[in-house]
Motif scaffolding. Structure first.
Motif, PDB file in Angstrom:
ATOM      1  N   THR A 113      -2.408  -3.274  -4.444  1.00 25.89           N
ATOM      2  CA  THR A 113      -2.350  -2.275  -3.372  1.00 25.89           C
ATOM      3  C   THR A 113      -1.471  -2.779  -2.234  1.00 25.89           C
ATOM      4  O   THR A 113      -1.422  -3.975  -1.964  1.00 25.89           O
ATOM      5  N   THR A 114      -0.796  -1.843  -1.562  1.00 27.73           N
ATOM      6  CA  THR A 114      -0.030  -2.151  -0.362  1.00 27.73           C
ATOM      7  C   THR A 114      -0.095  -0.951   0.584  1.00 27.73           C
ATOM      8  O   THR A 114      -0.384   0.166   0.153  1.00 27.73           O
ATOM      9  N   THR A 115       0.167  -1.192   1.857  1.00 28.15           N
ATOM     10  CA  THR A 115       0.081  -0.140   2.879  1.00 28.15           C
ATOM     11  C   THR A 115       1.245  -0.271   3.859  1.00 28.15           C
ATOM     12  O   THR A 115       1.673  -1.374   4.174  1.00 28.15           O
ATOM     13  N   THR A 169       2.931   2.079   7.524  1.00 29.87           N
ATOM     14  CA  THR A 169       2.819   3.214   8.437  1.00 29.87           C
ATOM     15  C   THR A 169       4.200   3.520   8.991  1.00 29.87           C
ATOM     16  O   THR A 169       4.918   2.614   9.430  1.00 29.87           O
ATOM     17  N   THR A 226       0.031   6.841   7.663  1.00 30.48           N
ATOM     18  CA  THR A 226      -0.215   5.603   6.946  1.00 30.48           C
ATOM     19  C   THR A 226      -0.286   5.935   5.460  1.00 30.48           C
ATOM     20  O   THR A 226      -0.995   6.860   5.061  1.00 30.48           O
ATOM     21  N   VAL A 227       0.466   5.187   4.656  1.00 28.28           N
ATOM     22  CA  VAL A 227       0.487   5.403   3.212  1.00 28.28           C
ATOM     23  C   VAL A 227      -0.096   4.171   2.533  1.00 28.28           C
ATOM     24  O   VAL A 227       0.361   3.047   2.778  1.00 28.28           O
ATOM     25  N   THR A 228      -1.107   4.385   1.703  1.00 29.41           N
ATOM     26  CA  THR A 228      -1.702   3.321   0.897  1.00 29.41           C
ATOM     27  C   THR A 228      -1.323   3.580  -0.549  1.00 29.41           C
ATOM     28  O   THR A 228      -1.617   4.642  -1.093  1.00 29.41           O
ATOM     29  N   LEU A 229      -0.659   2.614  -1.138  1.00 31.67           N
ATOM     30  CA  LEU A 229      -0.118   2.751  -2.490  1.00 31.67           C
ATOM     31  C   LEU A 229      -0.809   1.755  -3.405  1.00 31.67           C
ATOM     32  O   LEU A 229      -0.955   0.584  -3.054  1.00 31.67           O
ATOM     33  N   SER A 230      -1.239   2.212  -4.587  1.00 28.54           N
ATOM     34  CA  SER A 230      -1.879   1.307  -5.546  1.00 28.54           C
ATOM     35  C   SER A 230      -1.511   1.709  -6.966  1.00 28.54           C
ATOM     36  O   SER A 230      -1.105   2.841  -7.230  1.00 28.54           O
ATOM     37  N   ALA A 260      -0.913   7.314  -4.298  1.00 28.23           N
ATOM     38  CA  ALA A 260      -0.473   7.210  -2.906  1.00 28.23           C
ATOM     39  C   ALA A 260      -1.379   8.093  -2.061  1.00 28.23           C
ATOM     40  O   ALA A 260      -1.509   9.288  -2.323  1.00 28.23           O
ATOM     41  N   THR A 316      -2.172   9.427   4.969  1.00 29.25           N
ATOM     42  CA  THR A 316      -3.164   9.703   6.009  1.00 29.25           C
ATOM     43  C   THR A 316      -2.474   9.856   7.365  1.00 29.25           C
ATOM     44  O   THR A 316      -1.979   8.866   7.925  1.00 29.25           O
ATOM     45  N   THR A 344      -4.404  12.627  -1.286  1.00 29.54           N
ATOM     46  CA  THR A 344      -4.243  11.643  -2.349  1.00 29.54           C
ATOM     47  C   THR A 344      -3.393  12.246  -3.458  1.00 29.54           C
ATOM     48  O   THR A 344      -3.695  13.318  -3.968  1.00 29.54           O
TER      49      THR A 344
END
Length: 194
Positions: free
Chosen positions: A48-50, A52, A57-61, A74, A77, A143
């Motif tokens: 995972t990485t994040t 902004t 804010t984008v959290t990618l996994s 992805a 938020t 999401t």
């Protein structure tokens, strides 16, 4: 030592109860011990990485990685309450130049293996100065998932795009093709931390 039958039964009963209790505790301990490494391995196997940028804010996994295939997730938020994102179906340049689609694409050794989907319902809103309705997601996080596959080991890049807007505060500057780098090896994908 000669014990009475009643004392022998009591001691035998206590011994049996103690052994059964010990067996039950051991079995419970074994089950939780088996589950803990499995849960840790599942978390460890989902890199995972994040980041902004421009109010989101984008959290990618990457999850479910098996046989060079997996799912890229992805989560977009908006930082401020009352902001929404545009649909993945919006044209690349928006409608009449307004809005940008929520997008996830891949390059390098990582390829798409299906269509980008969002876990949110699309609704239409009217925007002043735009004749056509604008397809957006409800305010808040969205999401998205994209099935992916690797064509061997090497480097890959995830390109993310989005724009967030509020009916009261207007829009943030759109983000186009924000790069997130990955490295794919026999052990699976890992995000570049540089």
């Amino acid at each position: 030592m000669n014990l009475s039958p009643r004392i022998r039964r009591t001691r035998t009963t206590r011994t049996v109860v103690a052994l059964l209790s010990l067996a039950a505790l051991t079995a419970c301990g074994d089950q939780s011990a088996d589950k803990a490494p499995a849960a840790a391995a599942a978390k460890a196997s989902a890199p995972t990485t994040t980041f902004t940028e421009n109010g989101v804010t984008v959290t990618l996994s990457v999850a479910d990685w098996q046989a060079s295939k997996g799912t890229l997730t992805a989560v977009f938020t908006p930082e401020k309450k009352g902001f929404h994102l545009y649909s993945t179906e919006l044209p690349p340049t928006g409608i009449e130049g307004v809005g940008r689609p929520t997008s996830v694409d891949v390059t390098g050794v990582l390829k798409t293996d299906g269509k980008l989907t969002a876990a949110a319902d699309v609704r239409s809103i009217s925007v002043p100065g735009v004749d056509a309705p604008m397809p957006v997601y409800p305010d808040g996080p969205v999401t998205t998932t994209l099935p992916v596959r690797a064509d061997g080991n090497g480097d890959a890049t995830v390109l993310l795009g989005y724009a967030s807007c509020s009916a009261k505060e207007g829009c943030t500057i759109p983000v186009a093709d924000h790069p997130v780098h990955l490295r794919l090896t026999d052990d699976g994908p890992t995000f570049d931390t540089h």
